[in-house]
Design a protein around this motif. Structure first.
Motif, PDB file in Angstrom:
ATOM      1  N   ARG A  15       0.997  -1.521  -0.035  1.00 30.04           N
ATOM      2  CA  ARG A  15       0.059   0.429  -0.193  1.00 30.04           C
ATOM      3  C   ARG A  15       0.597   1.487   0.167  1.00 30.04           C
ATOM      4  O   ARG A  15       2.299   1.340   0.460  1.00 30.04           O
ATOM      5  N   ARG A  16       0.274   2.043  -0.900  1.00 28.27           N
ATOM      6  CA  ARG A  16       0.922   4.068  -0.454  1.00 28.27           C
ATOM      7  C   ARG A  16      -0.220   4.535  -0.656  1.00 28.27           C
ATOM      8  O   ARG A  16      -1.260   5.097  -0.798  1.00 28.27           O
ATOM      9  N   ILE A  17       0.619   5.578   1.235  1.00 25.99           N
ATOM     10  CA  ILE A  17      -0.521   6.105   1.803  1.00 25.99           C
ATOM     11  C   ILE A  17      -0.002   7.491   1.993  1.00 25.99           C
ATOM     12  O   ILE A  17       0.809   7.525   2.467  1.00 25.99           O
ATOM     13  N   GLN A  18      -0.757   8.087   0.606  1.00 22.56           N
ATOM     14  CA  GLN A  18      -0.125   9.707   1.018  1.00 22.56           C
ATOM     15  C   GLN A  18      -1.142  10.791   1.865  1.00 22.56           C
ATOM     16  O   GLN A  18      -2.192  10.818   1.817  1.00 22.56           O
ATOM     17  N   LEU A  19      -0.073  11.724   2.264  1.00 23.84           N
ATOM     18  CA  LEU A  19      -1.020  12.964   2.712  1.00 23.84           C
ATOM     19  C   LEU A  19      -1.059  13.943   1.786  1.00 23.84           C
ATOM     20  O   LEU A  19      -0.121  14.131   0.867  1.00 23.84           O
ATOM     21  N   VAL A  20      -2.583  14.243   1.376  1.00 23.42           N
ATOM     22  CA  VAL A  20      -2.763  15.298   0.276  1.00 23.42           C
ATOM     23  C   VAL A  20      -3.487  16.579   0.731  1.00 23.42           C
ATOM     24  O   VAL A  20      -4.244  16.433   1.573  1.00 23.42           O
ATOM     25  N   THR A  21      -2.915  18.097  -0.104  1.00 23.71           N
ATOM     26  CA  THR A  21      -3.274  18.533   0.813  1.00 23.71           C
ATOM     27  C   THR A  21      -4.606  19.445  -0.257  1.00 23.71           C
ATOM     28  O   THR A  21      -3.040  19.850  -1.784  1.00 23.71           O
ATOM     29  N   GLU A  22      -5.679  19.973  -0.604  1.00 20.83           N
ATOM     30  CA  GLU A  22      -6.376  20.394  -1.635  1.00 20.83           C
ATOM     31  C   GLU A  22      -5.882  22.438  -1.505  1.00 20.83           C
ATOM     32  O   GLU A  22      -5.651  22.184  -0.804  1.00 20.83           O
ATOM     33  N   ASP A  23      -6.118  22.602  -2.686  1.00 17.12           N
ATOM     34  CA  ASP A  23      -6.394  23.486  -2.917  1.00 17.12           C
ATOM     35  C   ASP A  23      -6.765  25.031  -1.825  1.00 17.12           C
ATOM     36  O   ASP A  23      -5.323  25.844  -1.850  1.00 17.12           O
ATOM     37  N   GLU A  24      -7.838  24.503  -1.504  1.00 18.03           N
ATOM     38  CA  GLU A  24      -7.964  25.305  -0.473  1.00 18.03           C
ATOM     39  C   GLU A  24      -7.205  25.119   0.705  1.00 18.03           C
ATOM     40  O   GLU A  24      -8.154  25.422   2.093  1.00 18.03           O
ATOM     41  N   GLY A  25      -6.246  24.059   0.815  1.00 14.01           N
ATOM     42  CA  GLY A  25      -6.198  23.793   2.311  1.00 14.01           C
ATOM     43  C   GLY A  25      -6.261  22.843   2.649  1.00 14.01           C
ATOM     44  O   GLY A  25      -5.856  22.538   4.056  1.00 14.01           O
ATOM     45  N   VAL A  26      -7.626  22.204   2.335  1.00 14.54           N
ATOM     46  CA  VAL A  26      -7.733  20.678   3.502  1.00 14.54           C
ATOM     47  C   VAL A  26      -7.344  19.316   3.122  1.00 14.54           C
ATOM     48  O   VAL A  26      -7.108  19.030   2.115  1.00 14.54           O
ATOM     49  N   PRO A  27      -6.573  19.011   4.014  1.00  9.95           N
ATOM     50  CA  PRO A  27      -5.413  17.741   3.725  1.00  9.95           C
ATOM     51  C   PRO A  27      -6.614  17.131   3.899  1.00  9.95           C
ATOM     52  O   PRO A  27      -7.690  16.129   4.822  1.00  9.95           O
ATOM     53  N   PHE A  28      -6.343  15.633   2.850  1.00 11.96           N
ATOM     54  CA  PHE A  28      -6.896  14.534   3.075  1.00 11.96           C
ATOM     55  C   PHE A  28      -6.115  13.600   2.644  1.00 11.96           C
ATOM     56  O   PHE A  28      -4.906  13.493   2.233  1.00 11.96           O
ATOM     57  N   TRP A  29      -6.278  12.394   3.193  1.00  7.00           N
ATOM     58  CA  TRP A  29      -5.091  10.793   2.797  1.00  7.00           C
ATOM     59  C   TRP A  29      -5.771  10.237   1.403  1.00  7.00           C
ATOM     60  O   TRP A  29      -7.199   9.688   1.407  1.00  7.00           O
ATOM     61  N   VAL A  30      -4.483   9.989   0.863  1.00  5.23           N
ATOM     62  CA  VAL A  30      -4.930   9.056  -0.210  1.00  5.23           C
ATOM     63  C   VAL A  30      -4.461   7.519   0.009  1.00  5.23           C
ATOM     64  O   VAL A  30      -2.977   7.576   0.194  1.00  5.23           O
ATOM     65  N   ALA A  31      -4.864   6.683  -0.176  1.00  4.06           N
ATOM     66  CA  ALA A  31      -4.908   4.912  -0.563  1.00  4.06           C
ATOM     67  C   ALA A  31      -4.261   4.350  -1.345  1.00  4.06           C
ATOM     68  O   ALA A  31      -5.278   4.495  -2.080  1.00  4.06           O
ATOM     69  N   THR A  32      -3.142   3.623  -1.967  1.00  4.29           N
ATOM     70  CA  THR A  32      -3.320   2.904  -3.519  1.00  4.29           C
ATOM     71  C   THR A  32      -2.702   1.852  -3.281  1.00  4.29           C
ATOM     72  O   THR A  32      -1.819   1.506  -2.025  1.00  4.29           O
ATOM     73  N   PHE A  33      -2.762   0.353  -4.109  1.00  3.06           N
ATOM     74  CA  PHE A  33      -1.810  -0.264  -3.905  1.00  3.06           C
ATOM     75  C   PHE A  33      -0.760  -0.005  -5.131  1.00  3.06           C
ATOM     76  O   PHE A  33      -1.189  -0.244  -5.883  1.00  3.06           O
ATOM     77  N   GLU A  34       0.380  -0.342  -5.019  1.00  3.35           N
ATOM     78  CA  GLU A  34       1.272  -0.444  -5.961  1.00  3.35           C
ATOM     79  C   GLU A  34       1.220  -1.114  -7.354  1.00  3.35           C
ATOM     80  O   GLU A  34       1.433  -0.966  -8.200  1.00  3.35           O
ATOM     81  N   GLU A  35       0.839  -2.423  -7.058  1.00  2.00           N
ATOM     82  CA  GLU A  35       0.392  -3.202  -7.506  1.00  2.00           C
ATOM     83  C   GLU A  35      -0.371  -3.143  -8.530  1.00  2.00           C
ATOM     84  O   GLU A  35      -0.787  -3.983  -9.615  1.00  2.00           O
ATOM     85  N   LEU A  36      -1.496  -2.852  -7.836  1.00  6.57           N
ATOM     86  CA  LEU A  36      -2.634  -2.441  -8.648  1.00  6.57           C
ATOM     87  C   LEU A  36      -3.204  -1.394  -9.292  1.00  6.57           C
ATOM     88  O   LEU A  36      -4.329  -0.046  -8.716  1.00  6.57           O
ATOM     89  N   PRO A  37      -2.643  -1.239 -10.331  1.00  9.23           N
ATOM     90  CA  PRO A  37      -3.331   0.360 -10.944  1.00  9.23           C
ATOM     91  C   PRO A  37      -5.114   0.722 -11.334  1.00  9.23           C
ATOM     92  O   PRO A  37      -5.490   0.125 -11.209  1.00  9.23           O
ATOM     93  N   GLY A  38      -4.747   1.560 -10.685  1.00 11.66           N
ATOM     94  CA  GLY A  38      -6.778   1.933 -10.968  1.00 11.66           C
ATOM     95  C   GLY A  38      -7.727   1.180  -9.518  1.00 11.66           C
ATOM     96  O   GLY A  38      -8.682   2.341  -9.056  1.00 11.66           O
TER      97      GLY A  38
END
Length: 112
Positions: A15-38
């Motif tokens: 898994r790849r877990i990233q903290l992302v901040t929107e343009d409005e400055g609101v942070p949220f987390w995005v989670a993906t599987f490296e081997e499973l695109p989409g």
């Protein structure tokens, strides 16, 4: 061995877990599987993103099985806690340890 949802759940996808901040400055987390695109999800908290990712994983695998689409499997060598560990098939006793290293579904997490 039958390759069903339970089989794929036990493979130890990274898994790849990233903290992302929107343009409005609101942070949220995005989670993906490296081997499973989409196959990805998000959440207001890290835990929520992982929970949603697990649900997305189950739906992704189930749909691919129903549609008979190929499902990538993770590499047999995985990076875990800064060290490399190798998985050996229990049938293959010609080399390496006789037991299989078990990794929980939530491990390893890759932080960026």
């Amino acid at each position: 061995m039958k390759k069903d949802l339970t089989y794929y759940q036990g493979l130890g996808y990274r898994r790849r877990i990233q903290l992302v901040t929107e343009d409005e400055g609101v942070p949220f987390w995005v989670a993906t599987f490296e081997e499973l695109p989409g196959c990805l999800s998000d959440g207001e908290t890290r835990s929520e993103a992982i929970l949603h990712l697990n649900e997305a994983f189950d739906e992704f695998i189930t749909a691919h099985l129903e549609w008979r689409k190929p499902i990538p499997e993770p590499d047999r060598i995985v990076r875990a806690r800064g060290r490399f560990r190798k998985y050996w098939d229990q049938k293959d006793t010609s080399s390496g340890p006789k037991s299989k290293v078990e990794m929980p579904r939530t491990d390893p997490l890759v932080r960026t």
